[in-house]
Design a protein around this motif. Structure first.
Motif, short mmCIF file in Angstrom:
data_model
loop_
_atom_site.label_atom_id
_atom_site.label_comp_id
_atom_site.label_asym_id
_atom_site.label_seq_id
_atom_site.Cartn_x
_atom_site.Cartn_y
_atom_site.Cartn_z
N PHE A 5 49.51 -7.28 64.59
CA PHE A 5 50.10 -6.09 65.30
C PHE A 5 51.43 -5.78 64.43
O PHE A 5 52.39 -6.29 64.44
N HIS A 6 51.54 -4.44 64.07
CA HIS A 6 52.74 -3.81 63.46
C HIS A 6 53.46 -2.96 64.52
O HIS A 6 53.04 -1.90 65.10
N LEU A 7 54.63 -3.54 64.89
CA LEU A 7 55.70 -2.85 65.75
C LEU A 7 56.80 -2.44 64.91
O LEU A 7 57.64 -3.32 64.38
N VAL A 8 57.13 -1.25 65.10
CA VAL A 8 58.32 -0.64 64.21
C VAL A 8 59.36 0.09 65.39
O VAL A 8 58.92 0.78 66.35
N LEU A 9 60.44 -0.48 65.46
CA LEU A 9 61.46 0.01 66.38
C LEU A 9 62.52 1.05 65.56
O LEU A 9 63.32 0.68 64.61
N MET A 10 62.53 2.15 66.04
CA MET A 10 63.53 3.02 65.57
C MET A 10 64.66 3.12 66.34
O MET A 10 64.77 3.57 67.61
N VAL A 11 65.78 2.26 66.11
CA VAL A 11 66.70 1.94 66.80
C VAL A 11 68.07 2.81 67.19
O VAL A 11 68.73 2.61 67.83
N ASN A 12 67.86 4.04 66.30
CA ASN A 12 68.98 4.95 66.51
C ASN A 12 68.66 6.23 65.64
O ASN A 12 67.81 6.11 64.70
N HIS A 13 68.71 7.42 66.24
CA HIS A 13 68.47 8.68 65.48
C HIS A 13 69.61 8.96 64.40
O HIS A 13 69.43 9.87 63.63
N ALA A 14 71.05 8.05 64.50
CA ALA A 14 72.03 8.30 63.69
C ALA A 14 71.98 7.91 62.42
O ALA A 14 71.31 6.85 62.16
N CYS A 15 72.70 8.50 61.48
CA CYS A 15 72.71 8.08 60.21
C CYS A 15 74.12 8.32 59.41
O CYS A 15 74.58 9.59 59.81
N ASN A 16 74.46 7.44 58.72
CA ASN A 16 75.99 7.91 57.96
C ASN A 16 75.85 8.42 56.75
O ASN A 16 76.47 8.90 56.18
N LEU A 17 74.55 8.68 56.46
CA LEU A 17 74.39 9.58 55.19
C LEU A 17 73.59 11.06 55.58
O LEU A 17 73.22 11.07 56.73
N ARG A 18 73.70 12.13 54.77
CA ARG A 18 73.13 13.31 54.92
C ARG A 18 71.98 13.61 53.66
O ARG A 18 72.42 14.72 53.22
N CYS A 19 71.00 12.70 53.92
CA CYS A 19 70.20 13.01 52.50
C CYS A 19 69.52 14.47 52.60
O CYS A 19 68.78 14.75 53.87
N HIS A 20 69.30 15.06 51.75
CA HIS A 20 68.78 16.30 51.76
C HIS A 20 67.14 16.38 52.11
O HIS A 20 66.73 17.39 52.70
N TYR A 21 66.65 15.43 51.73
CA TYR A 21 65.14 15.63 51.97
C TYR A 21 64.67 14.63 53.33
O TYR A 21 63.52 14.17 53.46
N CYS A 22 65.66 14.40 54.02
CA CYS A 22 65.59 13.32 55.27
C CYS A 22 64.27 14.12 56.09
O CYS A 22 64.74 15.29 56.59
N THR A 24 63.71 12.33 59.34
CA THR A 24 63.69 11.85 60.73
C THR A 24 64.39 12.79 61.70
O THR A 24 64.65 12.06 62.64
N GLY A 25 64.77 13.91 61.47
CA GLY A 25 65.43 15.00 62.41
C GLY A 25 66.93 14.85 62.50
O GLY A 25 67.27 14.14 61.65
N ALA A 26 67.24 15.41 63.50
CA ALA A 26 68.81 15.60 63.75
C ALA A 26 69.45 14.34 63.85
O ALA A 26 68.96 13.39 64.48
N LYS A 27 70.53 13.93 63.41
CA LYS A 27 71.31 12.94 63.21
C LYS A 27 72.18 12.52 64.39
O LYS A 27 73.39 12.66 64.24
N SER A 28 71.51 12.63 65.66
CA SER A 28 72.45 12.39 66.70
C SER A 28 72.39 10.73 67.13
O SER A 28 71.70 10.29 66.83
N ASN A 29 73.59 10.58 67.72
CA ASN A 29 73.67 9.16 68.33
C ASN A 29 73.11 8.86 69.50
O ASN A 29 73.63 9.00 70.56
N ARG A 30 71.95 8.29 69.19
CA ARG A 30 71.05 8.07 70.30
C ARG A 30 70.35 6.58 70.27
O ARG A 30 69.32 6.56 69.74
#
Length: 363
Positions: A5-22, A24-30
């Motif tokens: 079983f493959h479980l992936v946890l996206m632990v935050n929407h936030a990121c300290n970079l702003r890669c042009h091709y990202c 994963t959506g808006a970099k909000s602290n959630r």
């Protein structure tokens, strides 16, 4: 019940970079709460058959912004799988720019499959992978990689291949190898628009990269060609539930909402068509989702159908909106990788097979 079983946890929407091709959506602290993480972990464990394997992954945003949570969940998963007679495999993908004490502790955890993003040549990496201030991140990432290598931990490097960087892809692999990186996993930017000219450049670059790959065997590897070589030589890969896309694979957003793959969570909007029914807090094991079966009918007529890697339903969904149907770009990449792997290996199967086994394939 699943053997894997493959479980992936996206632990935050936030990121300290702003890669042009990202993607994963808006970099909000959630950030993900510990309660959501534990609930998802417990459901994944309940989904496994006796002796089964839990593949636990961490994703973001930047997952090491939540390094204490990641460390806590890994410890809990280790304790619970051991007590239940289950097996555990842990992976984490990071941008490699965070090296505070807790993040460093996580990156050095024994057995962790660590993946760090770096797009090859420093000037190519810095073209798109920048901080909020516009500065490139290559120097910081390479510093982290250097410290890891000095500590005896070699990460796998994920290299994004885009239309505007594809021509530099082979040189990027060779450059990373000179920095001490043995394992490179190219990742095609499937969200980008690829023109016919871009596709031709991709074909040329893959051929050149195959030569770089072959020249480095058995001391280094490139994911695109390793996979094809293993298929050509009928060497069984480690079992994985990856690409189960809702059947043996679940990704959990910080909110606790469920998705078939972390690459389609995006901003976790209410109208996201990839969102699955249910929530991490629901009772019981994860159940298979009634999604379209893999394999488009026309693919059965392809000469390399049995060697094909376009069964990744996430990539298909992103490119065509249909999990079972790849588009021309995905088919081109698969055909070219197959052709060029076969070309460089040639008639050298007896000499090459031990090298392929040493790269992680199992006879």
């Amino acid at each position: 019940m699943y053997d894997n079983f493959h479980l992936v946890l996206m632990v935050n929407h936030a990121c300290n970079l702003r890669c042009h091709y990202c993607y994963t959506g808006a970099k909000s602290n959630r950030p993900m709460s510990r309660a959501v993480a534990v609930a998802a972990l417990d459901r994944a464990l309940a989904s496994l058959a006796p002796g089964g394997l839990l593949e636990l992954g961490f994703f973001g945003g930047e997952p090491l912004l939540e390094a204490p949570l990641v460390a806590d969940v890994i410890q809990r998963a280790s304790d619970e799988t051991r007590a239940a007679g289950l097996r555990l495999r842990v992976n984490l993908t990071t941008n490699g720019t965070l090296a505070d004490p807790v993040a460093w502790q996580v990156m050095l955890l024994p057995g962790l499959g660590l993946h760090i993003s770096h797009d090859g040549l420093p000037e190519i990496h810095d073209r798109h992978r920048r901080g909020p201030d516009g500065r490139g991140s290559s120097a910081s990432v390479l510093d982290t990689i250097g410290r890891l290598l000095a500590s005896g931990r070699e990460p796998r490097v994920v290299m994004v291949v885009r239309p505007d960087t594809v021509a530099d892809f082979p040189d990027g692999i060779a450059w990373l190898r000179r920095q001490g990186i043995s394992h490179v996993d190219p990742s095609l930017d499937i969200w980008a628009t690829w023109t016919a000219d871009d596709a031709r450049r991709l074909e040329t670059a893959v051929a050149q990269a195959a030569d770089v790959w072959f020249a480095g065997l058995p001391d280094s590897s490139v994911g695109w060609f390793d996979e094809k070589a293993a298929r050509l030589f009928e060497i069984a890969a480690e079992p994985t539930a990856r690409c189960g896309y809702g059947n043996g694979q679940i990704a959990v957003a910080p909110s606790g909402n469920l998705y078939p793959c972390e690459r389609v969570i995006n901003s976790d909007a209410a109208d996201n068509p990839a969102r699955l029914p249910g929530h991490a807090f629901d009772a019981g094991s994860f159940r298979p989702q009634p999604l379209i079966a893999t394999g488009a009918e026309e693919c059965s007529h392809c000469a390399i159908h049995n060697q094909c890697a376009t069964s990744c339903r996430c990539s298909n969904f992103i490119r065509t909106g249909d999990p079972s149907r790849p588009d021309a770009l995905l088919c081109l990449l698969d055909r070219v990788c197959f052709r060029e792997t076969a070309r460089v290996l040639g008639a050298m199967r007896p000499a090459c097979e031990p090298s392929l086994v040493s790269l992680g394939a199992r006879p």
